[in-house]
Design an enzyme around this catalytic site. Structure first.
Site, PDB file in Angstrom:
ATOM      1  N   ARG A  28       0.596  -0.894  -0.109  1.00 47.30           N
ATOM      2  CA  ARG A  28      -0.109  -0.068  -0.241  1.00 47.30           C
ATOM      3  C   ARG A  28       0.686   1.529  -0.031  1.00 47.30           C
ATOM      4  O   ARG A  28       2.266   1.394   0.563  1.00 47.30           O
ATOM      5  CB  ARG A  28      -1.124  -0.155   1.220  1.00 47.30           C
ATOM      6  N   ASP A  29       0.998   2.138  -0.985  1.00 44.45           N
ATOM      7  CA  ASP A  29       1.261   3.677  -0.790  1.00 44.45           C
ATOM      8  C   ASP A  29       1.120   3.938   0.251  1.00 44.45           C
ATOM      9  O   ASP A  29       0.016   4.136   1.178  1.00 44.45           O
ATOM     10  CB  ASP A  29       0.864   4.424  -2.168  1.00 44.45           C
ATOM     11  N   ILE A  30       2.011   4.868   0.924  1.00 45.57           N
ATOM     12  CA  ILE A  30       2.148   4.809   2.839  1.00 45.57           C
ATOM     13  C   ILE A  30       1.375   6.850   2.061  1.00 45.57           C
ATOM     14  O   ILE A  30       1.054   7.122   3.586  1.00 45.57           O
ATOM     15  CB  ILE A  30       3.716   5.890   2.975  1.00 45.57           C
ATOM     16  N   ASN A  86       4.402   6.443 -13.665  1.00 43.02           N
ATOM     17  CA  ASN A  86       5.032   7.624 -14.345  1.00 43.02           C
ATOM     18  C   ASN A  86       6.823   7.126 -14.852  1.00 43.02           C
ATOM     19  O   ASN A  86       7.118   6.458 -14.511  1.00 43.02           O
ATOM     20  CB  ASN A  86       5.048   8.490 -13.107  1.00 43.02           C
ATOM     21  N   VAL A  95       9.932   8.260  -7.118  1.00 41.31           N
ATOM     22  CA  VAL A  95      11.291   7.420  -6.771  1.00 41.31           C
ATOM     23  C   VAL A  95      11.713   5.942  -8.462  1.00 41.31           C
ATOM     24  O   VAL A  95      11.074   5.776  -8.731  1.00 41.31           O
ATOM     25  CB  VAL A  95       9.996   5.890  -5.860  1.00 41.31           C
ATOM     26  N   HIS A  99       7.541   1.543 -10.610  1.00 41.80           N
ATOM     27  CA  HIS A  99       6.499   0.957 -10.470  1.00 41.80           C
ATOM     28  C   HIS A  99       5.100   0.998 -10.422  1.00 41.80           C
ATOM     29  O   HIS A  99       4.871   2.227 -11.607  1.00 41.80           O
ATOM     30  CB  HIS A  99       6.051   1.731  -8.060  1.00 41.80           C
ATOM     31  N   HIS A 101       0.949   1.765 -10.441  1.00 42.18           N
ATOM     32  CA  HIS A 101       0.020   2.407  -9.209  1.00 42.18           C
ATOM     33  C   HIS A 101      -1.675   1.727  -9.330  1.00 42.18           C
ATOM     34  O   HIS A 101      -1.439   2.036 -10.556  1.00 42.18           O
ATOM     35  CB  HIS A 101       0.212   4.481  -9.196  1.00 42.18           C
TER      36      HIS A 101
HETATM   37  P1  5GP Z   1       5.750   8.489  -8.098  1.00 44.07           P
HETATM   38  O1  5GP Z   1       5.848   9.524  -7.848  1.00 44.07           O
HETATM   39  O2  5GP Z   1       7.591   7.946  -8.420  1.00 44.07           O
HETATM   40  O3  5GP Z   1       5.160   7.193  -9.892  1.00 44.07           O
HETATM   41  O4  5GP Z   1       5.710   7.156  -6.922  1.00 44.07           O
HETATM   42  C1  5GP Z   1       6.086   7.138  -6.170  1.00 44.07           C
HETATM   43  C2  5GP Z   1       4.936   6.461  -4.482  1.00 44.07           C
HETATM   44  O5  5GP Z   1       5.384   5.671  -3.746  1.00 44.07           O
HETATM   45  C3  5GP Z   1       4.161   7.869  -3.764  1.00 44.07           C
HETATM   46  O6  5GP Z   1       3.062   7.525  -4.432  1.00 44.07           O
HETATM   47  C4  5GP Z   1       4.276   7.996  -2.455  1.00 44.07           C
HETATM   48  O7  5GP Z   1       3.975   7.931  -1.185  1.00 44.07           O
HETATM   49  C5  5GP Z   1       4.692   6.261  -2.676  1.00 44.07           C
HETATM   50  N1  5GP Z   1       6.392   6.475  -1.587  1.00 44.07           N
HETATM   51  C6  5GP Z   1       7.016   6.818  -1.802  1.00 44.07           C
HETATM   52  N2  5GP Z   1       8.327   6.466  -0.288  1.00 44.07           N
HETATM   53  C7  5GP Z   1       7.011   5.433   0.035  1.00 44.07           C
HETATM   54  C8  5GP Z   1       7.542   4.531   1.298  1.00 44.07           C
HETATM   55  O8  5GP Z   1       8.089   5.042   1.862  1.00 44.07           O
HETATM   56  N3  5GP Z   1       6.272   3.976   1.358  1.00 44.07           N
HETATM   57  C9  5GP Z   1       5.610   3.172   0.814  1.00 44.07           C
HETATM   58  N4  5GP Z   1       4.238   2.471   1.114  1.00 44.07           N
HETATM   59  N5  5GP Z   1       4.748   4.332  -0.330  1.00 44.07           N
HETATM   60  C10 5GP Z   1       5.751   5.153  -0.243  1.00 44.07           C
END
Ligand code: 5GP
Ligand code: ZN
Length: 113
Positions: A28-30, A86, A95, A99, A101
């Site tokens: 799950r997303d944080i 993304n 990140v 990944h 979503h």
């Molecule tokens: P991006 O913007 O790179 O597509 O999405 C990165 C996602 O990773 C974001 O939705 C963010 O909330 C999530 N995220 C970042 N750090 C962590 C973490 O340490 N744990 C979890 N569960 N999600 C994370």
């Protein structure tokens, strides 16, 4: 090994894991942006879609398969959901570990960007 998602894979950083197999892990997303917000990632470090090699392409199919199964399990498959990847700074990737979503559980925006 300072990649945050590699540390989630190794268990160094705790996460709410909802699926795990040889190739991928889902958690799950944080900072959820919808009632269901799960990230499906390959266990091996792939920086982004732009760095994906031909050999690595099958992992995308598997990530989508897992996301579809999770959507069913979370009870949002019939109502609909969104899968998003993304890529790079202007694509909104924060990140640098590939990944997917899985977002759902509410009516999502009609806008994509
Ligand atoms: P991006 O913007 O790179 O597509 O999405 C990165 C996602 O990773 C974001 O939705 C963010 O909330 C999530 N995220 C970042 N750090 C962590 C973490 O340490 N744990 C979890 N569960 N999600 C994370
Ligand atoms: Zn990584």
């Amino acid at each position: 090994m300072d990649c945050i998602f590699c540390q989630i894979v190794s268990g160094k950083i705790p996460s709410d894991v909802v699926h795990q197999d040889e190739e991928v892990i889902a958690f799950r997303d944080i900072k959820p942006q919808a009632p269901v917000h799960i990230l499906v990632i390959p266990k091996r470090h792939i920086p982004s879609l732009a760095q994906l090699t031909e050999d690595e392409l099958p992992v995308i199919t598997h990530m989508v398969e897992v996301a579809n199964q999770l959507a069913k399990r979370e009870g949002i498959a019939d109502r609909g959901y969104r899968l998003a990847i993304n890529c790079g700074p202007e694509g909104g990737q924060l990140v640098p570990h590939l990944h997917l979503h899985l977002l759902g559980g509410r009516k999502l925006s009609d806008e994509l960007g």
